[in-house]
Design an enzyme around this catalytic site. Structure first.
Site, PDB file in Angstrom:
ATOM      1  N   GLU A  86       0.817  -1.216   0.000  1.00 34.12           N
ATOM      2  CA  GLU A  86       0.000   0.000   0.000  1.00 34.12           C
ATOM      3  C   GLU A  86       0.850   1.266   0.000  1.00 34.12           C
ATOM      4  O   GLU A  86       1.725   1.450   0.858  1.00 34.12           O
ATOM      5  CB  GLU A  86      -0.939   0.015   1.203  1.00 34.12           C
ATOM      6  N   LYS A 264      -7.843  -0.107  11.018  1.00 33.75           N
ATOM      7  CA  LYS A 264      -7.205  -0.645   9.812  1.00 33.75           C
ATOM      8  C   LYS A 264      -5.933   0.136   9.517  1.00 33.75           C
ATOM      9  O   LYS A 264      -4.905  -0.443   9.133  1.00 33.75           O
ATOM     10  CB  LYS A 264      -8.179  -0.582   8.635  1.00 33.75           C
ATOM     11  N   ASP A 280       3.135 -14.076  12.166  1.00 35.99           N
ATOM     12  CA  ASP A 280       1.788 -14.428  11.726  1.00 35.99           C
ATOM     13  C   ASP A 280       0.887 -13.186  11.723  1.00 35.99           C
ATOM     14  O   ASP A 280       0.378 -12.777  12.767  1.00 35.99           O
ATOM     15  CB  ASP A 280       1.223 -15.505  12.661  1.00 35.99           C
ATOM     16  N   HIS A 378      -1.630  10.222  -0.093  1.00 37.86           N
ATOM     17  CA  HIS A 378      -1.791   8.862  -0.597  1.00 37.86           C
ATOM     18  C   HIS A 378      -1.798   8.839  -2.119  1.00 37.86           C
ATOM     19  O   HIS A 378      -1.115   8.017  -2.740  1.00 37.86           O
ATOM     20  CB  HIS A 378      -3.093   8.258  -0.061  1.00 37.86           C
TER      21      HIS A 378
END
Length: 425
Positions: A86, A264, A280, A378
Site C-alpha cells: 500500500e 485498519k 503471523d 496517498h
C-alpha cells in the site's frame, strides 16, 4: 489455451515436484511463456524452502519491503523493515516519527510473553462443580504442561497460571480451561497447543465430561505491547491541528464504523512489520480487533489526549503475539535479514517496536484526515503505481506521476492519455 473444463481434482498433486506442478497448472490455466516463467521465479526464497513451508507450493508473491526511518524507541534509534503493497504506509511512519524524534520518540512496555490455550469441556451436568475440580488440580496441570516442553522450561518459560470459566452457549453450558504459558521468544502456538492436547484427557477424567477443542487463543491479552509518545503542539502545526486530531479520535472511539477504518490504518503499520519479520499477520490482526471489542463494543485501539503543556499525547495497547524463533522467522531469508536490521534481542522488544509503529501510523492518518485529507499524500504516491500500470517506464514514471497529481486526476484512463502525449512529443 485455457481449458475451462478442467477438474480441480488432481490426484497426487502434492507429490509432484515444483516444476511439475507449475507445468501442470500452466497447461490447465493456459498460461503463456512469460507467466510460466513468473511462476518459476521464487525471488529471494529458495524453492526448496518454499516447498516445505506450505503445501502444493508453486511460487512466491513478492511484496515490497521498505525501511521506516526516524524511529526512536526507548531512547534507541531503530530502522524498521516494513512489507506492504500500500502506497504511503512507510512514508507515513517516517513522517510521524520525525515529528516526535526531537521530543524523545516512543516509550514502550510489555505485559509479558504469555500465551493462552483453551480446552473445551462439555456434557457436564454440574459445570460449576467441575470448574472447582479443575482449579484444585493446578499443580498437577503444571507438571503435565511443563513435561511437554523441557527446553522451554530450561530457558525459563513454561506454565504460569490457570483460569477456568463457565460460559453459556447454544449447546448449553461449557467449562473452558485456560492454561497460561510463558513462551519467551517464541510466538508459542505449537507449544501451548501441545500442552492443551496432552492435558485434555485428564480434564475429562477429573470431571466426567467430554473434551473437544484444544487450541490456543489469538486474543493474547496476557501479551500486551504498549507504546506512548508526546508530539509537541508546535511540531505538528499548532493547537488547531491538535484539536482536529482529537476530534478524529473521538469519532473513532464512539463509532464502530469509523473505528474499523481507524484501526485498519493502525494495522497498516503493525501488519507490515509483522509480515517483514516472518510472523503471523492473521494472528496479530485477529487479536487486535478482538481486543478492540473487549468492553462490548468495537472501538479505537489508540487513545489521544492533551498534556498539561498543551501537547498531543498518544498511546496504544495491543495484543502482540510475535516471536524470534520458529516458523518463517528462522526459515525465510528476508525475515532473518529484517530481524538483523531491527537488531532486537527478544520477542518482547520486537513487539514493543511494532506497537510504536502502529501508534506512529495512527498519528499520521488522523493528522492527514484532520488537515489536508487522506487522499493528498496517498494519491501522490499512488500516482506512481498508476503511471506504471499505464505502461510508463524509466523517467516516464516520475514525469507522468507529477502530471497526474498536478491535474488532481490519478486515474488509469487519464494516465494512458497523458503517456501518449509524452511519447508523442
Amino acid at each position: 489455451m485455457n481449458n475451462a473444463n478442467y477438474s480441480s481434482r488432481i490426484s497426487g498433486f502434492h507429490k509432484k515436484s515444483v516444476d511439475e506442478r507449475i507445468a501442470l497448472i500452466a497447461d490447465m490455466a493456459g498460461l503463456n511463456d512469460t507467466e510460466r516463467a513468473l511462476m518459476g521465479n521464487s525471488g529471494n526464497l529458495d524453492q526448496e524452502i518454499g516447498n516445505h513451508m506450505i503445501e502444493n507450493f508453486l511460487g512466491t508473491m513478492t511484496i515490497p519491503v521498505g525501511i521506516a526511518t526516524n524511529m526512536k524507541v526507548d531512547g534507541r534509534d531503530v530502522l524498521v523493515p516494513m512489507a506492504t503493497e500500500e502506497s504511503s504506509v512507510v512514508a507515513a511512519v517516517c513522517n510521524a516519527a520525525r515529528q516526535s524524534y526531537d521530543n524523545g520518540g516512543f516509550i514502550t512496555s510489555m505485559s509479558g510473553t504469555r500465551m493462552i490455550a483453551q480446552i473445551q469441556l462439555v456434557q457436564v451436568s454440574d459445570p460449576y462443580h467441575a470448574r472447582m475440580a479443575i482449579l484444585e488440580r493446578k499443580e498437577d496441570i503444571r507438571l503435565i504442561c511443563d513435561a511437554c516442553d523441557p527446553m522451554l522450561i530450561k530457558l525459563g518459560g513454561g506454565f504460569r497460571e490457570l483460569e477456568v470459566r463457565v460460559i453459556d452457549t447454544l449447546s448449553g453450558p461449557m467449562v473452558i480451561t485456560h492454561i497460561i504459558v510463558d513462551t519467551l521468544d517464541a510466538m508459542g502456538a505449537n507449544a501451548v497447543n501441545t500442552m492443551a492436547e496432552k492435558l485434555a484427557p485428564f480434564i475429562a477424567q477429573w470431571t466426567g465430561g467430554r473434551t473437544y477443542l484444544r487450541i490456543l487463543s489469538n486474543l493474547a491479552d496476557h501479551r500486551l505491547a504498549r507504546a506512548r509518545c508526546v508530539w509537541r503542539s508546535e511540531d505538528i502545526g499548532g493547537a488547531d491541528v491538535r484539536d482536529g486530531m482529537l476530534l478524529a479520535y473521538h469519532f473513532a472511539e464512539a463509532d464502530p464504523y469509523r473505528a474499523a477504518t481507524h484501526n485498519k490504518g493502525i494495522m497498516n503499520g503493525i501488519s507490515a512489520v509483522v509480515l517483514a519479520t516472518g510472523n503471523d499477520t492473521r494472528a496479530v490482526e485477529s487479536g487486535a480487533h478482538a481486543y478492540a471489542s473487549r468492553h462490548g463494543r468495537y472501538t479505537s485501539l489508540t487513545r489521544w489526549e492533551v498534556t498539561n503543556e498543551g501537547h498531543l499525547a498518544g498511546s496504544i495497547e495491543v495484543p502482540m503475539a510475535v516471536g524470534l524463533i520458529g516458523g518463517a522467522t528462522k526459515l525465510h531469508p528476508m525475515a532473518k535479514t529484517a530481524l538483523k536490521i531491527l537488531n532486537v534481542q527478544s520477542a518482547s522488544e520486537l513487539a514493543r517496536i511494532i506497537a510504536a509503529v502502529g501508534l506512529a501510523q495512527n498519528f499520521a492518518a488522523i493528522k492527514a484526515l484532520a488537515t489536508t485529507g487522506i487522499q493528498k499524500g496517498h494519491m501522490s504516491l499512488h500516482s506512481h503505481n498508476i503511471a506504471m500500470m499505464a505502461g510508463a517506464v524509466g523517467h516516464e514514471v516520475d514525469q507522468l506521476a507529477q502530471i497526474l497529481v498536478a491535474k488532481g486526476m490519478v486515474r488509469l484512463d487519464i494516465a494512458e492519455k497523458e503517456l501518449a502525449l509524452i511519447r508523442g512529443s
